[in-house]
Design a protein around this motif. Structure first.
Motif, PDB file in Angstrom:
ATOM      1  N   UNK A  69      39.511  14.178 -41.606  1.00  0.00           N
ATOM      2  CA  UNK A  69      39.055  14.273 -40.359  1.00  0.00           C
ATOM      3  C   UNK A  69      37.685  14.883 -40.270  1.00  0.00           C
ATOM      4  N   UNK A  70      36.679  14.290 -39.492  1.00  0.00           N
ATOM      5  CA  UNK A  70      35.368  14.499 -39.274  1.00  0.00           C
ATOM      6  C   UNK A  70      35.454  15.575 -38.087  1.00  0.00           C
ATOM      7  N   UNK A  71      34.762  16.536 -37.743  1.00  0.00           N
ATOM      8  CA  UNK A  71      34.903  17.397 -36.489  1.00  0.00           C
ATOM      9  C   UNK A  71      34.188  16.805 -35.501  1.00  0.00           C
ATOM     10  N   UNK A  72      34.159  17.463 -34.352  1.00  0.00           N
ATOM     11  CA  UNK A  72      33.209  16.968 -33.232  1.00  0.00           C
ATOM     12  C   UNK A  72      31.731  16.921 -33.412  1.00  0.00           C
ATOM     13  N   UNK A  73      31.305  15.913 -32.711  1.00  0.00           N
ATOM     14  CA  UNK A  73      29.619  15.806 -32.757  1.00  0.00           C
ATOM     15  C   UNK A  73      29.006  16.604 -32.000  1.00  0.00           C
ATOM     16  N   UNK A  74      27.822  17.208 -32.197  1.00  0.00           N
ATOM     17  CA  UNK A  74      27.260  18.033 -31.172  1.00  0.00           C
ATOM     18  C   UNK A  74      27.010  17.436 -29.840  1.00  0.00           C
ATOM     19  N   UNK A  75      27.289  18.068 -28.939  1.00  0.00           N
ATOM     20  CA  UNK A  75      27.522  17.798 -27.429  1.00  0.00           C
ATOM     21  C   UNK A  75      28.504  16.786 -27.178  1.00  0.00           C
ATOM     22  N   UNK A  76      29.439  16.536 -27.942  1.00  0.00           N
ATOM     23  CA  UNK A  76      30.578  15.831 -27.540  1.00  0.00           C
ATOM     24  C   UNK A  76      31.266  16.233 -26.337  1.00  0.00           C
ATOM     25  N   UNK A  77      31.698  15.341 -25.602  1.00  0.00           N
ATOM     26  CA  UNK A  77      32.492  15.659 -24.202  1.00  0.00           C
ATOM     27  C   UNK A  77      34.037  15.744 -24.562  1.00  0.00           C
ATOM     28  N   UNK A  78      34.446  17.082 -24.573  1.00  0.00           N
ATOM     29  CA  UNK A  78      35.723  17.356 -24.987  1.00  0.00           C
ATOM     30  C   UNK A  78      36.644  16.931 -23.994  1.00  0.00           C
ATOM     31  N   UNK A  79      36.072  16.538 -22.856  1.00  0.00           N
ATOM     32  CA  UNK A  79      37.401  15.847 -22.161  1.00  0.00           C
ATOM     33  C   UNK A  79      37.892  14.575 -22.544  1.00  0.00           C
ATOM     34  N   UNK A  80      37.132  13.905 -23.422  1.00  0.00           N
ATOM     35  CA  UNK A  80      37.737  12.682 -23.976  1.00  0.00           C
ATOM     36  C   UNK A  80      38.546  12.666 -25.082  1.00  0.00           C
ATOM     37  N   UNK A  81      38.868  14.204 -25.594  1.00  0.00           N
ATOM     38  CA  UNK A  81      39.907  14.383 -26.354  1.00  0.00           C
ATOM     39  C   UNK A  81      41.270  14.950 -25.659  1.00  0.00           C
ATOM     40  N   UNK A  82      42.384  14.650 -26.338  1.00  0.00           N
ATOM     41  CA  UNK A  82      43.459  15.296 -26.084  1.00  0.00           C
ATOM     42  C   UNK A  82      43.703  16.609 -26.447  1.00  0.00           C
ATOM     43  N   UNK A  83      44.504  17.483 -25.842  1.00  0.00           N
ATOM     44  CA  UNK A  83      44.783  18.815 -26.295  1.00  0.00           C
ATOM     45  C   UNK A  83      45.453  18.682 -27.683  1.00  0.00           C
ATOM     46  N   UNK A  84      46.179  17.827 -28.186  1.00  0.00           N
ATOM     47  CA  UNK A  84      46.772  17.687 -29.463  1.00  0.00           C
ATOM     48  C   UNK A  84      45.712  17.424 -30.554  1.00  0.00           C
ATOM     49  N   UNK A  85      44.636  16.569 -30.065  1.00  0.00           N
ATOM     50  CA  UNK A  85      43.399  16.472 -30.805  1.00  0.00           C
ATOM     51  C   UNK A  85      42.696  17.636 -31.125  1.00  0.00           C
ATOM     52  N   UNK A  86      42.276  18.552 -30.047  1.00  0.00           N
ATOM     53  CA  UNK A  86      41.853  19.557 -30.377  1.00  0.00           C
ATOM     54  C   UNK A  86      42.492  20.727 -30.977  1.00  0.00           C
ATOM     55  N   UNK A  87      43.913  20.787 -30.773  1.00  0.00           N
ATOM     56  CA  UNK A  87      44.779  21.514 -31.510  1.00  0.00           C
ATOM     57  C   UNK A  87      44.903  21.196 -33.137  1.00  0.00           C
ATOM     58  N   UNK A  88      44.650  19.903 -33.296  1.00  0.00           N
ATOM     59  CA  UNK A  88      44.754  19.320 -34.813  1.00  0.00           C
ATOM     60  C   UNK A  88      43.454  20.007 -35.368  1.00  0.00           C
ATOM     61  N   UNK A  89      42.338  19.782 -34.782  1.00  0.00           N
ATOM     62  CA  UNK A  89      40.974  20.186 -35.513  1.00  0.00           C
ATOM     63  C   UNK A  89      41.173  21.610 -35.590  1.00  0.00           C
TER      64      UNK A  89
END
Length: 54
Positions: free
Chosen positions: A1-21
């Motif tokens: 899994x690659x992590x979030x790009x700089x400046x990524x809009x966190x609203x486009x990710x689910x809480x499950x996505x962020x928890x997995x990261x």
């Protein structure tokens, strides 16, 4: 899994996505911690007597 790009809009990710990261980052061994994971280092700090005086 690659992590979030700089400046990524966190609203486009689910809480499950962020928890997995977060889980992947916190359970990945680090050379700076003697190849222990940040979670292991944190648990050791919480369980040490030094944590009570810090």
């Amino acid at each position: 899994m690659q992590y979030l790009a700089k400046g990524a809009d966190l609203r486009t990710f689910s809480q499950a996505d962020l928890d997995a990261i977060a889980h992947e980052l916190n359970h990945r061994p680090r050379k700076t911690h003697g190849y222990r994971t940040p979670a292991e280092v944190h648990a050791d700090l919480l369980n040490s007597s030094d944590a009570l005086t810090a």
